[in-house]
Design an enzyme around this catalytic site. Sequence first.
Site, short mmCIF file in Angstrom:
data_model
loop_
_atom_site.label_atom_id
_atom_site.label_comp_id
_atom_site.label_asym_id
_atom_site.label_seq_id
_atom_site.Cartn_x
_atom_site.Cartn_y
_atom_site.Cartn_z
CG ASP A 93 -0.77 0.08 -1.97
OD1 ASP A 93 -0.16 -0.26 -3.00
OD2 ASP A 93 -1.47 -0.70 -1.30
CE LYS A 155 -4.70 -0.35 0.56
NZ LYS A 155 -3.26 -0.22 0.93
CE LYS A 184 -3.71 -3.66 -0.71
NZ LYS A 184 -2.31 -3.20 -0.56
#
Length: 224
Positions: A93, A155, A184
């Site tokens: 990430d 995300k 996400k």
Amino acid sequence: MKYTKEYMLSKVDHTLLKPEATWPQIQTLCDEAIANHCASVCINTCYVKQAVEYMAGRVPVCCVVGFPLGAMDTRSKAFEAKTAVENGASEVDMVINIGWLKNKQYDDVRADIAAVKAAVGDKVLKVIIETCLLTDEEKIKMCDIVPEAGADFIKTSTGFSTGGATFHDVELFAEHVKGRCKIKAAGGISTVEDIEKFLDLGADRLGTSRAVKLLTTGESGSGY
């Protein structure tokens, strides 16, 4: 509940990113993820190799790169990501360069993400855009840039800035990503109702330290 506990936990990146996190705490995180069949554990890179060895393939290890500010140079992010994958990380990430986005340096933002994707290869790349610092126009722009750069997920948040995931942002993502990458939601997910609503709106993954306690003991826990 609209979804089973097992289904909701299967969407959770069980997370511990506090700078003071110790190995025994990471070990507990791993044990909880294994027991509850979470999607992954999400940790800082210093513990990746140790966690991968401990997990022995039972649950994937995810880590953060360029975290939490995203303002380091691209080569540094790519090197950090490559090292994490070499140490066994299955997912990365990364945080975008938020200043570049605000400067409208869209090609640079895209290249930054693409360089990290090249470094991780076939491993999963999620791109944190830190929605609390962006306008809706900037969020919508990132809904194009993230899939164009080859990333797997967009995300919402690091959990370390001024706000976390919101229903509005996930709904906005779903409308503008149009299936080109997954979504996400992370940061501030504090109730079972939050979990269900984010899944309803189109999130495929949830980054939270609280979900395991929420869904197994009814306690809210604290943190990311």
